[in-house]
Scaffold this motif. Structure first.
Motif, PDB file in Angstrom:
ATOM      1  N   ALA A   1       0.860  -1.184   0.000  1.00 39.53           N
ATOM      2  CA  ALA A   1       0.000   0.000   0.000  1.00 39.53           C
ATOM      3  C   ALA A   1       0.897   1.233   0.000  1.00 39.53           C
ATOM      4  CB  ALA A   1      -0.925   0.005   1.213  1.00 39.53           C
ATOM      5  N   ILE A   2       0.539   2.225  -0.798  1.00 39.98           N
ATOM      6  CA  ILE A   2       1.286   3.478  -0.880  1.00 39.98           C
ATOM      7  C   ILE A   2       0.360   4.611  -0.438  1.00 39.98           C
ATOM      8  CG2 ILE A   2       2.571   5.050  -2.359  1.00 39.98           C
ATOM      9  CD1 ILE A   2       3.897   2.326  -2.040  1.00 39.98           C
ATOM     10  N   VAL A   3       0.833   5.422   0.523  1.00 43.64           N
ATOM     11  CA  VAL A   3       0.076   6.578   1.011  1.00 43.64           C
ATOM     12  C   VAL A   3       0.893   7.826   0.678  1.00 43.64           C
ATOM     13  CG1 VAL A   3      -0.933   7.746   2.995  1.00 43.64           C
ATOM     14  CG2 VAL A   3      -0.966   5.236   2.871  1.00 43.64           C
ATOM     15  N   ASP A   4       0.289   8.761  -0.010  1.00 42.81           N
ATOM     16  CA  ASP A   4       1.000   9.980  -0.414  1.00 42.81           C
ATOM     17  C   ASP A   4       0.200  11.208   0.028  1.00 42.81           C
ATOM     18  OD1 ASP A   4       3.303  11.049  -2.196  1.00 42.81           O
ATOM     19  OD2 ASP A   4       1.535  12.140  -2.916  1.00 42.81           O
ATOM     20  N   MET A   5       0.862  12.117   0.734  1.00 38.54           N
ATOM     21  CA  MET A   5       0.194  13.334   1.205  1.00 38.54           C
ATOM     22  C   MET A   5       0.028  14.316   0.051  1.00 38.54           C
ATOM     23  SD  MET A   5       1.398  16.068   4.133  1.00 38.54           S
ATOM     24  CE  MET A   5       1.163  14.918   5.489  1.00 38.54           C
ATOM     25  N   ASN A   6      -1.119  14.976   0.031  1.00 35.69           N
ATOM     26  CA  ASN A   6      -1.380  16.006  -0.980  1.00 35.69           C
ATOM     27  C   ASN A   6      -1.002  17.383  -0.435  1.00 35.69           C
ATOM     28  OD1 ASN A   6      -2.482  14.102  -2.798  1.00 35.69           O
ATOM     29  ND2 ASN A   6      -4.444  14.196  -1.700  1.00 35.69           N
TER      30      ASN A   6
ATOM     31  N   GLU B   1     -11.586  -2.165   4.588  1.00 34.24           N
ATOM     32  CA  GLU B   1     -12.067  -1.526   5.808  1.00 34.24           C
ATOM     33  C   GLU B   1     -11.020  -0.582   6.384  1.00 34.24           C
ATOM     34  OE1 GLU B   1     -12.115  -4.667   5.081  1.00 34.24           O
ATOM     35  OE2 GLU B   1     -14.026  -5.632   5.568  1.00 34.24           O
ATOM     36  N   LEU B   2      -9.749  -0.991   6.333  1.00 31.76           N
ATOM     37  CA  LEU B   2      -8.689  -0.159   6.903  1.00 31.76           C
ATOM     38  C   LEU B   2      -8.430   1.093   6.069  1.00 31.76           C
ATOM     39  CD1 LEU B   2      -6.144  -2.933   8.013  1.00 31.76           C
ATOM     40  CD2 LEU B   2      -7.719  -1.617   9.455  1.00 31.76           C
ATOM     41  N   THR B   3      -8.643   0.967   4.759  1.00 34.09           N
ATOM     42  CA  THR B   3      -8.504   2.157   3.903  1.00 34.09           C
ATOM     43  C   THR B   3      -9.541   3.201   4.301  1.00 34.09           C
ATOM     44  OG1 THR B   3      -7.640   0.830   2.067  1.00 34.09           O
ATOM     45  CG2 THR B   3      -8.556   2.998   1.530  1.00 34.09           C
TER      46      THR B   3
ATOM     47  N   PHE C   1      -4.302  18.978   5.590  1.00 35.76           N
ATOM     48  CA  PHE C   1      -3.676  18.064   4.625  1.00 35.76           C
ATOM     49  C   PHE C   1      -4.647  16.970   4.213  1.00 35.76           C
ATOM     50  CE2 PHE C   1      -2.719  15.849   8.604  1.00 35.76           C
ATOM     51  CZ  PHE C   1      -2.995  14.532   8.290  1.00 35.76           C
ATOM     52  N   THR C   2      -4.433  16.428   3.043  1.00 34.99           N
ATOM     53  CA  THR C   2      -5.153  15.256   2.554  1.00 34.99           C
ATOM     54  C   THR C   2      -4.120  14.240   2.087  1.00 34.99           C
ATOM     55  OG1 THR C   2      -5.270  16.127   0.307  1.00 34.99           O
ATOM     56  CG2 THR C   2      -7.123  16.636   1.797  1.00 34.99           C
ATOM     57  N   ALA C   3      -4.586  13.013   1.860  1.00 38.04           N
ATOM     58  CA  ALA C   3      -3.673  11.954   1.427  1.00 38.04           C
ATOM     59  C   ALA C   3      -4.421  10.964   0.562  1.00 38.04           C
ATOM     60  CB  ALA C   3      -3.054  11.245   2.631  1.00 38.04           C
ATOM     61  N   ALA C   4      -3.703  10.351  -0.339  1.00 36.53           N
ATOM     62  CA  ALA C   4      -4.276   9.331  -1.222  1.00 36.53           C
ATOM     63  C   ALA C   4      -3.615   7.989  -0.929  1.00 36.53           C
ATOM     64  CB  ALA C   4      -4.066   9.723  -2.675  1.00 36.53           C
ATOM     65  N   LEU C   5      -4.415   6.919  -0.878  1.00 35.17           N
ATOM     66  CA  LEU C   5      -3.902   5.568  -0.612  1.00 35.17           C
ATOM     67  C   LEU C   5      -4.226   4.680  -1.796  1.00 35.17           C
ATOM     68  CD1 LEU C   5      -4.042   3.482   2.621  1.00 35.17           C
ATOM     69  CD2 LEU C   5      -4.860   2.462   0.503  1.00 35.17           C
ATOM     70  N   GLY C   6      -3.246   3.955  -2.275  1.00 34.06           N
ATOM     71  CA  GLY C   6      -3.461   2.957  -3.303  1.00 34.06           C
ATOM     72  C   GLY C   6      -2.788   1.658  -2.885  1.00 34.06           C
ATOM     73  N   TYR C   7      -3.391   0.537  -3.197  1.00 32.59           N
ATOM     74  CA  TYR C   7      -2.810  -0.746  -2.772  1.00 32.59           C
ATOM     75  C   TYR C   7      -2.966  -1.785  -3.869  1.00 32.59           C
ATOM     76  CZ  TYR C   7      -7.521  -2.539  -1.934  1.00 32.59           C
ATOM     77  OH  TYR C   7      -8.824  -2.941  -2.094  1.00 32.59           O
ATOM     78  N   ALA C   8      -2.189  -2.848  -3.744  1.00 36.47           N
ATOM     79  CA  ALA C   8      -2.289  -3.993  -4.657  1.00 36.47           C
ATOM     80  C   ALA C   8      -1.891  -5.232  -3.872  1.00 36.47           C
ATOM     81  CB  ALA C   8      -1.375  -3.805  -5.862  1.00 36.47           C
TER      82      ALA C   8
ATOM     83  N   ARG D   1       1.543  -1.662  -9.445  1.00 41.83           N
ATOM     84  CA  ARG D   1       0.084  -1.584  -9.413  1.00 41.83           C
ATOM     85  C   ARG D   1      -0.404  -0.752  -8.225  1.00 41.83           C
ATOM     86  NH1 ARG D   1      -3.075  -5.580  -8.769  1.00 41.83           N
ATOM     87  NH2 ARG D   1      -1.685  -7.213  -7.935  1.00 41.83           N
ATOM     88  N   ALA D   2       0.331  -0.810  -7.089  1.00 35.62           N
ATOM     89  CA  ALA D   2      -0.045   0.007  -5.927  1.00 35.62           C
ATOM     90  C   ALA D   2       0.108   1.494  -6.240  1.00 35.62           C
ATOM     91  CB  ALA D   2       0.802  -0.379  -4.719  1.00 35.62           C
ATOM     92  N   TYR D   3       1.193   1.849  -6.925  1.00 32.79           N
ATOM     93  CA  TYR D   3       1.386   3.250  -7.317  1.00 32.79           C
ATOM     94  C   TYR D   3       0.301   3.693  -8.308  1.00 32.79           C
ATOM     95  CZ  TYR D   3       5.794   4.422  -5.021  1.00 32.79           C
ATOM     96  OH  TYR D   3       6.751   4.742  -4.100  1.00 32.79           O
TER      97      TYR D   3
END
Length: 350
Positions: free
Chosen positions: A227-232, A288-290, A312-319, A335-337
């Motif tokens: 999982a990748i979490v990136d702050m906006n 659920e955790l996302t 701040f906001t953040a985006a999460l993507g996972y694979a 794929r997570a990115y």
């Protein structure tokens, strides 16, 4: 004739010449040889008697050229054997006593100058083995100062004890130093993989964990995800409130990610980017955790209330690893990115 020694009534001894006795040449050949030849024969006659033989030596008796008779001298072998036996026994007794004395002196000498010294060396080695006190080496040198082989052995033993003590002292010292260095190295290594701002593991630790995933994938361990979490808008936060506000936002996002994904390792891989290796319950409950993470940072799944926690906001993507889609760990990361970037695009449109 036959001569015999007799004792008179007055106790005096005299030699009696008895009547003529006829002796056979078969039983007394030397007697007749002395008479016939008038010369002393070689050898003697033997008269068998019990319990011992008698040997007779003969010589002709010639006076004024006239052969008058034969003189015979008898001797019993028993009479000779007894004094010989006595003399032999006395000599054997003396030899035995001398041997006993010599052996006793030799044993005392060996015990005094060899065995006792060896026992002292053995006792010293036993004491050193028990107490590990190297001062025993000095006592060994002091107690044995000769120039023989045992003294050489004692000196070498003392030198060996001293060398062992020195070696063990150096070994313990080096072990302590190495232990201290190991602890220091471990601490330094730990610092090297820790992010100074958030305290979680950094990109170096993440790369090492990815290699472990690759080895596990080769061994059949396929239940994992990335999982990748990136702050906006971190740049905007820094411009508006300064670097300090941006650091606060990063630490808050880090805390939310770590609390949400409590069963998985979290890494800060870039200034405003975090990576999570999904394991166990986090792997099974990723959806659920996302949602929980979005709710925790106050933006919801649609990005609403985005400016609550320092804006701040953040985006999460996972694979999750899929054998039909992925041939390596890098495929899962890619794929997570992609999923994270898709989420970012959706958030920009809101």
């Amino acid at each position: 004739t036959n001569r015999k020694e007799k004792t008179g009534k007055d106790g005096e001894h005299y030699l009696r010449i008895e009547d003529h006795v006829k002796e056979s040449s078969d039983t007394h050949p030397k007697l007749w040889e002395a008479w016939d030849t008038g010369e002393v024969p070689q050898g003697y006659d033997t008269i068998d008697e019990v319990p011992r033989n008698t040997y007779v030596f003969y010589a002709p008796l010639v006076t004024d050229g006239r052969k008058l008779g034969v003189i015979g001298t008898e001797i019993s072998i028993g009479a000779l054997n007894y004094p010989i036996l006595q003399t032999t026994l006395r000599q054997l007794l003396v030899i035995a006593i001398v041997l006993i004395v010599v052996v006793a002196i030799l044993l005392w000498f060996i015990d005094r100058f060899y065995i006792k010294r060896l026992e002292r060396i053995n006792d010293s080695i036993r004491i050193y083995s028990k107490d590990k006190n190297a001062r025993i080496a000095g006592e060994i040198d002091k107690n044995d100062t000769g120039n023989d082989e045992i003294s050489s052995l004692a000196n070498q033993t003392a030198a060996m004890i001293s060398e062992i003590d020195t070696y063990m002292t150096d070994l313990v010292k080096n072990a302590k130093e190495e232990n201290g260095n190991s602890e220091q190295t471990a601490a330094m290594n730990e610092l090297a993989i820790r992010d100074s701002l958030t305290g979680i593991r950094n990109k170096a630790a993440y790369d090492k964990e990815i290699k472990s995933l690759e080895w596990g994938l080769d061994s059949g361990e396929k239940k994992f995800g990335i999982a990748i979490v990136d702050m906006n808008s971190l740049g905007a936060i820094n411009e508006a409130g300064g670097r300090e506000k941006g650091d606060i936002a990063i630490r808050r996002l880090c805390r939310s990610v770590c609390v949400t994904f409590a069963h998985s390792p979290v890494f800060r891989t870039d200034g405003d980017e975090f990576a999570i290796i999904l394991r166990d319950n986090d792997y099974n409950m990723i959806e659920e955790l996302t949602e929980k993470l979005y709710a925790d940072i106050g933006q919801g799944l649609n990005g609403r209330d985005a400016d609550k926690h320092e804006g701040f906001t953040a985006a999460l993507g996972y694979a999750l690893f899929d054998e039909d889609k992925d041939n390596s760990v890098d495929d899962v990361i890619r794929r997570a990115y992609e999923a994270m970037n898709e989420r970012k695009a959706v958030m920009k449109q809101l």
